[in-house]
Scaffold this motif. Structure first.
Motif, PDB file in Angstrom:
ATOM      1  N   ASN A  99       0.435  -4.335 -20.173  1.00  0.00           N
ATOM      2  CA  ASN A  99       1.505  -3.764 -20.982  1.00  0.00           C
ATOM      3  C   ASN A  99       2.169  -4.782 -21.905  1.00  0.00           C
ATOM      4  O   ASN A  99       2.500  -4.458 -23.051  1.00  0.00           O
ATOM      5  CB  ASN A  99       2.568  -3.137 -20.081  1.00  0.00           C
ATOM      6  CG  ASN A  99       2.030  -1.994 -19.251  1.00  0.00           C
ATOM      7  OD1 ASN A  99       0.930  -1.494 -19.488  1.00  0.00           O
ATOM      8  ND2 ASN A  99       2.784  -1.580 -18.253  1.00  0.00           N
ATOM      9  N   THR A 126       6.485   2.078 -26.114  1.00  0.00           N
ATOM     10  CA  THR A 126       7.006   1.609 -24.823  1.00  0.00           C
ATOM     11  C   THR A 126       7.456   2.812 -23.990  1.00  0.00           C
ATOM     12  O   THR A 126       6.660   3.692 -23.709  1.00  0.00           O
ATOM     13  CB  THR A 126       8.121   0.562 -25.005  1.00  0.00           C
ATOM     14  OG1 THR A 126       9.267   1.139 -25.647  1.00  0.00           O
ATOM     15  CG2 THR A 126       7.622  -0.622 -25.815  1.00  0.00           C
ATOM     16  N   LYS A 144       7.655  -3.103 -19.965  1.00  0.00           N
ATOM     17  CA  LYS A 144       7.906  -2.403 -21.222  1.00  0.00           C
ATOM     18  C   LYS A 144       9.171  -2.917 -21.905  1.00  0.00           C
ATOM     19  O   LYS A 144       9.242  -2.977 -23.147  1.00  0.00           O
ATOM     20  CB  LYS A 144       8.013  -0.899 -20.980  1.00  0.00           C
ATOM     21  CG  LYS A 144       6.697  -0.228 -20.618  1.00  0.00           C
ATOM     22  CD  LYS A 144       5.724  -0.261 -21.781  1.00  0.00           C
ATOM     23  CE  LYS A 144       4.514   0.618 -21.545  1.00  0.00           C
ATOM     24  NZ  LYS A 144       3.601   0.654 -22.718  1.00  0.00           N
TER      25      LYS A 144
END
Length: 249
Positions: A99, A126, A144
């Motif tokens: 991520n 996100t 995120k």
């Protein structure tokens, strides 16, 4: 013809975004770890490439085949819902590798071309879980939130070079594989203290009533970021996302 490269196109937000950009007449480079061309529309403007954002060699090969890109959409990622006490270290590392560091790797590969041409758009997808504390998604949320912070600084760095940077924040979506992908990492159902909290979370993931985010909402938000020079840095995607952002502000 403008070209967009989208990561994580095998389902959900990425897949819907591919469809929208193709409908709008763009050339689309759709990437995923294991290409599945049969799930995508048939189009002369579509290029499907393998891409693992955690593998520098994979990124280099994909970008070499993709050619010049006008818009980068960093959508690839996965989630895990686990109490902080119980999350496996490997799972935590994978969340940040994919991520956060995967997004960073894509940026570092694309930005030199954008900067040299003095044009380009970066869109990082996100999540609204970054807007307020929630149980069980702490490490996912942190991965995120790190992308949010990175993107905010990137917008300042890129402004002198004519490169626009945006964050798209989806809400809870029953149309994605988030819940299914998170389940293998689930821990704590055998713990009497955490079991009620986890069961409640699973029920909420499966609940499609009330305000939610549809994949089409995310595609429209990405389209706005890509095409509207006056779009804000942060763009909520979905009715619940709009509510959450209003509350956070």
């Amino acid at each position: 013809m403008s070209t967009v490269l989208i990561t994580g196109c095998s389902s959900g937000f990425g897949l819907e975004t591919v469809k929208l950009f193709l409908e709008k007449g763009w050339k689309v480079v759709a990437t995923m770890r294991q290409p599945k061309a049969d799930i995508l529309p048939t189009s002369a403007n579509l290029v499907v490439l393998p891409l693992d954002v955690t593998d520098p060699g994979s990124i280099a090969r994909a970008l070499d085949q993709a050619g010049e890109i006008d818009v980068l959409v960093n959508n690839a990622g996965f989630g895990a819902a686990v109490p902080i006490e119980l999350i496996e270290p490997d799972t935590a590392r994978q969340l940040f590798e994919t991520n956060t560091l995967g997004t960073l790797a894509m940026l570092q590969a694309i930005l030199p071309g954008f900067r040299e041409r003095r044009s380009g758009v970066v869109i990082n997808v996100t999540s609204t879980v970054t807007l307020k504390p929630l149980p069980l998604v702490s490490v996912y949320r942190a991965s995120k939130a790190a992308v949010n912070a990175l993107t905010e600084s990137l917008a300042v760095e890129m402004e002198p070079f004519g490169v626009r940077v945006h964050i798209v924040l989806p809400g809870r979506s029953p149309e994605t594989n988030f819940g299914n992908n998170a389940m293998p990492h689930l821990r704590g159902l055998d713990n009497p203290d955490y079991k009620p909290l986890i069961e409640g979370m699973i029920a909420r993931f499966r609940d499609d009533t009330g305000p939610v985010t549809h994949a089409a909402d995310v595609a429209v938000a990405v389209w706005r970021a890509a095409t509207d020079p006056h779009a804000p840095l942060r763009i909520p995607a979905g009715e619940d996302a709009v509510q959450w952002m209003a509350e956070a502000e």
